[in-house]
Design a protein around this motif. Structure first.
Motif, short mmCIF file in Angstrom:
data_model
loop_
_atom_site.label_atom_id
_atom_site.label_comp_id
_atom_site.label_asym_id
_atom_site.label_seq_id
_atom_site.Cartn_x
_atom_site.Cartn_y
_atom_site.Cartn_z
N ARG A 88 0.83 -1.20 0.00
CA ARG A 88 0.00 0.00 0.00
C ARG A 88 0.86 1.25 0.00
O ARG A 88 0.60 2.22 -0.73
CB ARG A 88 -0.94 0.00 1.20
N ALA A 89 1.91 1.22 0.83
CA ALA A 89 2.81 2.39 0.88
C ALA A 89 3.48 2.63 -0.46
O ALA A 89 3.63 3.78 -0.90
CB ALA A 89 3.85 2.18 1.98
N ALA A 94 3.85 5.86 -5.45
CA ALA A 94 4.41 5.46 -6.74
C ALA A 94 4.80 6.64 -7.61
O ALA A 94 5.66 6.52 -8.49
CB ALA A 94 3.40 4.59 -7.49
N ASN A 95 4.19 7.80 -7.36
CA ASN A 95 4.53 8.97 -8.17
C ASN A 95 5.95 9.47 -7.88
O ASN A 95 6.51 10.27 -8.62
CB ASN A 95 3.53 10.10 -7.94
N LEU A 111 1.86 -6.66 -11.56
CA LEU A 111 2.03 -5.30 -11.04
C LEU A 111 1.27 -4.31 -11.91
O LEU A 111 0.58 -3.40 -11.40
CB LEU A 111 3.51 -4.96 -10.99
N ARG A 112 1.37 -4.46 -13.22
CA ARG A 112 0.65 -3.57 -14.13
C ARG A 112 -0.86 -3.70 -13.93
O ARG A 112 -1.60 -2.70 -13.93
CB ARG A 112 1.04 -3.89 -15.58
N LYS A 113 -1.32 -4.92 -13.73
CA LYS A 113 -2.74 -5.16 -13.50
C LYS A 113 -3.21 -4.47 -12.22
O LYS A 113 -4.28 -3.86 -12.18
CB LYS A 113 -2.99 -6.67 -13.40
N HIS A 114 -2.40 -4.55 -11.16
CA HIS A 114 -2.79 -3.92 -9.90
C HIS A 114 -2.79 -2.40 -10.00
O HIS A 114 -3.65 -1.74 -9.42
CB HIS A 114 -1.85 -4.37 -8.78
N THR A 119 -5.22 2.15 -9.05
CA THR A 119 -4.77 3.53 -9.19
C THR A 119 -5.07 4.01 -10.61
O THR A 119 -5.49 3.24 -11.48
CB THR A 119 -3.25 3.67 -8.94
N SER A 120 -4.81 5.28 -10.83
CA SER A 120 -4.93 5.85 -12.17
C SER A 120 -3.58 5.99 -12.84
O SER A 120 -3.46 6.55 -13.93
CB SER A 120 -5.61 7.23 -12.09
#
Length: 327
Positions: A88-89, A94-95, A111-114, A119-120
């Protein structure tokens, strides 16, 4: 003096970093502090610690610090209850991360799927293997007929007892079969007892620790009964020596190194309790491999898959990534 850090220091540094992340400190600062702490505890002086940090970041303009191996943590551990806080962190911050690195293509896809689901954001994600082989190994003499091996830490979660039971089942049809188990661990006494209980001492052997680099090539089949592998270096080494693999259809090692029906068999299961994780199917696939397929074709497919994980190929992936950082 070389800038080296003991494994104890590295582990303590990692533990500190994870702890700080769980306490909601920015992941970038958490892992940077973990690096500094681990280096000092691991035996480096303050000046050497600075050199370690600087040398690890200066050639890539500082952005490596923000990579943080976050892809592995988020991609592999996303669905683990114990790892939810870390994942979550990472997702929430991630930005601040330039890109993610995962060990396998399937982890990258997950990871791409999540990111798409939760997220956007659509970050850059690269898959770079965490292990490699320097060369393909081919035997100079014929492999031992009906020979099976596995190599693993002898621990409960590796389910070596399942491999033994599967081979014992196959032995009823193929009495020529032999099975060698390489590795050490806390389950050795239990496995020895199981081998005796199943009257398999003549053909199932615990071989202990060994340098496996020149051993795989003597066998015809590799068995894997682990139900989870982040990568699976022994699996890579096995196909690098041309071994077909039989294992469960589980992330991520088996799914990375085995193409079902081409260089081995992946056994699917919706049964989670231990003694019913399709051991009968594993037994049957062992029999099928020795009686119903062209072993030479399976071996060549293993070599073909292994070529993607040659050290020179992995180095190219790292070089391409580092060049992109400097652009």
């Amino acid at each position: 003096m070389s800038n080296s850090v003991s494994w104890v220091g590295a582990l303590l540094g990692l533990a500190l970093a994870i702890g700080l992340i769980l306490w909601k400190l920015n992941p970038v600062y958490s892992l940077l502090l973990g690096t500094i702490f681990g280096a000092i505890i691991g035996g480096s002086s303050l000046s050497q610690t600075v050199n370690i940090v600087v040398a690890g970041t200066q050639s890539v303009m500082g952005t490596v610090v923000r990579v943080l191996a976050a892809g592995v943590l988020a991609g592999v551990m996303m669905e683990s209850g114990a790892a939810n806080a870390i994942a979550r962190a990472i997702f929430e911050n991630a930005n601040y991360i330039d890109f993610f690195i995962t060990a396998t293509e399937k982890q990258k896809d997950l990871l791409r799927k999540h990111f798409s689901k939760y997220t956007s954001m659509s970050p850059r994600i690269f898959d770079i293997p965490v292990g490699s082989i320097d060369k393909l190994i081919r035997p100079s003499n014929p492999r031992k007929q009906f020979s099976v091996m596995t190599a693993s830490r002898i621990a409960a979660e590796k389910h070596i007892d399942w491999t033994i039971k599967s081979v014992v089942g196959a032995h009823k049809i193929l009495p020529q079969i032999t099975f060698d188990i390489y590795g050490k661990g806390g389950q050795e006494q239990q496995l020895n007892s199981l081998i005796k209980q199943l009257n398999a001492s003549d053909y199932v052997h615990l071989k202990g620790h060994a340098d496996l680099s020149d051993i795989y090539k003597h066998y015809q089949l590799y068995l894997s009964t682990s139900t989870s592998e982040g990568f699976g270096l022994t699996l890579l080494e096995a196909i690098g020596s041309g071994l077909p693999i039989i294992g469960f259809d589980v992330p991520y090692g088996n799914q990375t190194f085995v193409e079902n029906g081409k260089n081995g068999f992946l056994i699917s299961s919706d049964q989670k309790d231990e003694e019913h994780y399709n051991l009968d199917k594993m037994t049957q696939k062992i029999i099928d491999l020795f009686t119903g397929v062209d072993l030479k074709t399976f071996r060549e497919k293993s070599y073909q898959i292994a070529r993607k994980f040659m050290t020179n190929k992995v180095e190219i992936k790292w070089n391409d990534l580092l060049k992109e950082l400097n652009d």
